[in-house]
Motif scaffolding. Sequence first.
Motif, short mmCIF file in Angstrom:
data_model
loop_
_atom_site.label_atom_id
_atom_site.label_comp_id
_atom_site.label_asym_id
_atom_site.label_seq_id
_atom_site.Cartn_x
_atom_site.Cartn_y
_atom_site.Cartn_z
N GLN A 42 0.85 -1.19 0.00
CA GLN A 42 0.00 0.00 0.00
C GLN A 42 0.89 1.24 0.00
O GLN A 42 1.78 1.38 0.83
N LYS B 146 -7.74 -4.54 2.64
CA LYS B 146 -7.00 -4.14 3.83
C LYS B 146 -7.63 -4.78 5.05
O LYS B 146 -8.84 -4.67 5.28
N SER C 39 -4.79 0.87 -2.51
CA SER C 39 -4.60 -0.43 -1.88
C SER C 39 -3.27 -1.06 -2.26
O SER C 39 -2.64 -0.69 -3.27
#
Length: 526
Positions: free
Chosen positions: A52, A84, A150
């Motif tokens: 990330q 996540k 992400s």
Amino acid sequence: MNRTSMTLIGAATALAALTGVAALTAPGGEDPAAASAAGRRPVERSTLVCPQPSVSDVAETRYTAFAPKGGKGKGDAGLFRAEKAETGGSESEDGGGRGDSDSDKDRDKDKDGNRDRDADNKPAPDPKPFAPLSTPGKPVTAGSDSSDASALFGSAEGRVAPGWTVQQTTSVGAGAGRGIQGTSCNVPDTDFWFPGASTAKERQDYVHLTNPDDSSAVVDLNLFGKKGRVASEAGEGITVPPRSTVPVLLSTLTSERLTNLGVHVVARAGRVGAQVQAVDEKAGGDWVSSVADPDPSVVIPGIPGDATAVRLVVVAPGENDADLKVRLASPSGQIAPAGHETLHVRGGMLTAVDLKDLTKGEAGSLVLTPSEGGTGATPVVAAARVTRGKGAGQETAFIPGTAPLTDRATAADNQEKGSRLSLMATGKSVKVRVTASAGSKGGSPVSQTLTVKGKTTKSLVPPRPKGVKGTYAVTVERLSGGQLYASRMLEQKQGKVPAFTVQPLPDDRGKVLVPHSGQDLSVLND
């Protein structure tokens, strides 16, 4: 001919066919003649994990995917979003992670219990890949300026699998970690070392754990300081659910404020991609790449000539002490840093030294080797924290101890300006070919062949493609000679800040040794 005879003949034929495919030399019992007859073949599948990026609101991230030519058949590559997840707790008593719970197993099911199906009871469409790549030799780019971007994971198949690389480069305009944060998306594994991390007050260091597989991974984070192993129950048994990422703030694992910290990531179940993000309130930040496996000798290639500070961090993971010679391989040969010609590292502990005025204006590489009369071949891991600029204009990057480049490696995301290669030969001179690919928006590739003299570092601006438009990739191939180590630096001026990032270039493992097979009808003998 009766049925029994036909059955026996059919069985013999099937066995002969099978032995023609499967009669390979067993590991540990290689026949020298068979080994010499083995060939190197391009890999058919490869997997990468990207962490990330920055959560800063003023961050912009660029991804560049590339595969050199040389793969076989058809194929493509792409990245997909990792969910996540919160930091997982300890594993269950039977050794399985909490990611194997019913909630994880049902995460992709609909209300009727059917997996991956939409309201019409049809299979759900595959997600659209990010930075898809189908043509070797030409990079593709994608970007994100979202603070909630992400982590990514994905695979390459067929002709784009050998040497598939993805560069993640983030520009942070202001605040903590401002500067350039760059990393090459890495291969998932079960064991990683990160010297150079920190839990100091001015640092916010995270270890990012990303699981690309369909089952949970269970990970231990072992910390090492100057007094040895740092106790941390919170770092044990962290569950990383399938296709998910877990960021762990290192300062939550220990109450100690440690300026220099070594992190050992061990997956006791499954595998993960692991990267450490170091964010400094005043001195910028970068990704801390994992170092090569512990070894008695370490090479840290590509320290820029204008470095204003270099901190060497070394961990001796075992019980034995390590006595090391420290040398800087400059363009003209190896020199010993004044006052730091040798280094003693106690077993199971971390040692850090500041090498002031190390480069004296010339790019170089740090070389650590066992001292004569020392404790012998004690394996160590090491990295360097490099600072450019002074005062409010400082920026930092991390260069890990790197594995040798035995065949080929690629650095993606090179711009018209701001790229520099460092090539280091530890022993004999090395003949090298450097190829600049076509640009992402146009241009044609260019190659040059050069020689790196033994025990020196050669720093150069890579060739630019003809008529280049967009970003391009640089592939380094070792053609002959001794061992070669390499890295690539990206730099970009941000006001008074000399922003930069350095990526090591170990071998891309685009080819594997495949022994030849042959029929062995002796298995049919009674």
